[in-house]
Design an enzyme around this catalytic site. Sequence first.
Site, PDB file in Angstrom:
ATOM      1  CD  GLU A 144     -17.094  -8.056  -3.702  1.00 31.28           C
ATOM      2  OE1 GLU A 144     -16.747  -8.092  -2.732  1.00 31.28           O
ATOM      3  OE2 GLU A 144     -18.365  -7.424  -3.918  1.00 31.28           O
ATOM      4  CG  HIS A 146     -13.401   0.696  -3.495  1.00 30.60           C
ATOM      5  ND1 HIS A 146     -13.686   0.903  -4.925  1.00 30.60           N
ATOM      6  CD2 HIS A 146     -14.163  -0.534  -3.098  1.00 30.60           C
ATOM      7  CE1 HIS A 146     -14.465  -0.300  -5.261  1.00 30.60           C
ATOM      8  NE2 HIS A 146     -14.914  -0.880  -4.337  1.00 30.60           N
ATOM      9  NE  ARG A 175     -12.190  -4.146   3.822  1.00 31.11           N
ATOM     10  CZ  ARG A 175     -13.287  -3.994   3.058  1.00 31.11           C
ATOM     11  NH1 ARG A 175     -14.015  -5.158   2.518  1.00 31.11           N
ATOM     12  NH2 ARG A 175     -13.609  -2.903   2.252  1.00 31.11           N
TER      13      ARG A 175
END
Length: 508
Positions: free
Chosen positions: A114, A230, A374
């Site tokens: 990711e 996101h 994060r």
Amino acid sequence: MIQRVDFDGPVILGAGLAGLTAALAAKTALVLSPTPLATGCSSAWAQGGLAAALAGDDTPSLHAADTIAAGAGLCDGDAVALLTREGPAAVRALAALGAPFDRKADGDFVLSLEAAHSKARVARVGGDGAGAAIMAAVIATVRATPTIEIRENARARRLLQDETGRVVGVLAQIDGELVEIRSPAVILATGGVGGLYAVTTTPTQVRGEGLGLAALAGAEIADPEFVQFHPTAIDLSAYGGRDPAPLATEALRGEGSILRNTDGRAFMTDYHPAKELAPRDVVARAIHAERAAGRGAFLDATTAVGAHFPHEFPAVFEACQSAGVDPRREMIPVTPAVHYHMGGVATDLDGRASLPGLYAAGECASTGVQGANRLASNSLLEAAVFGARAGRAAAAEKATGGEPVSLAPLPDLPDAAFQALRQAMSRDAGVIRDAAGLARLQAEIAALETAHGTCPPLVAARLIVDAALARQESRGGHYRADFPEKDVPARTFVTLDPVQACLRHAAE
Ligand code: SIN
């Protein structure tokens, strides 16, 4: 007459991965969940998995370095070292509970790449079904543990404190009735703040309740301005809309899917050398910019995933199909959406908040692990690692404290006001912020507080907005159009103004 219950163990508010891991570690616990288990918590919706140094060529220190780089100068090194060191064991512990992680023929974990990870290290389940499968295994274990009591349709209406400020329990509303629950410790595991925004990937019930309850009790709050967007929520506004917005997991970009605008241009080359795998905040701002310029933003998985979509990413496939988008052949319209809160109730490495008797774990806590941004798939990991630590520490609390000074429930926010707040937060405390918008938002929140009282979601919103206005720089998930550069790295630590706290008590 309020019924009183004395419980000899931690009371846990919230039943996502952090809350239930805490319950298992505490061994004896009372879990209050506002919704039936496995619904209403972000953990069960997670598509990514858990990042951990499980591969032979990976190490906790490499994972820590990536976490710290993503955190943009605000990670706590000790917390990150602990998370990444305990990570592999936490994943194996979940597997031992029955979480069916994807495995290779030799039994090793299948690990995905990711964004901003230097190694493929995300342990997944069924492609994009990690959250639901892990929660199913954990819930089955919790339900089979007779010393863990679960109450659904139960939510906190205030933390109970004695005259020293110690947290001595919680005033809960269970099946509509107020119950005074006295306990040696309370663990907040209420999740993040996504529901405070109009465009979110999290359940809308997740709206900063723990943050607000803790702040109103006088607990220290850390980094509330750091909200993660996101980049690729699926934008179904042209297809009748969907609230919350379904997620198109970052793993799709890990597999080689391309971000394009309406003209078909692969626009990430204009924004960052790592293109689709640039840090999440960079990708979110790029998509925001393309959309704001009227060029639109789409995730093109037609070549990278194509016909494999239904079995490799079944949850994303289902979400697209339900709106009439076929991601095997068509580009997926995407938009940034609130996904995670880096800030939260400030805790030590065992989940202890600044008030005796109060603990926090998971997204509603701020251990310092997540910094200003994060790293993908570090959130379920944090919930598992720090949830267990908080559960063990809270179980060791024996002191029961004195009598609660107030049993008055905090006010509720009517739905119309809540929806107005969500629109205002997305408009003015979103991907791009500036002083004028944040000041306007402060005034709107103040007006809502005047009209409806000081309730936890409004307090959570106020903490985010005040800190966003105070932070005159851009860092990680917090971007100020009027202060686009980084300044000196420093975390935010705030407690509610004691004058406001006095006024609140006087008004009760
Ligand atoms: C994703 O699958 O893109 C989300 C993973 C995460 O937020 O950690």
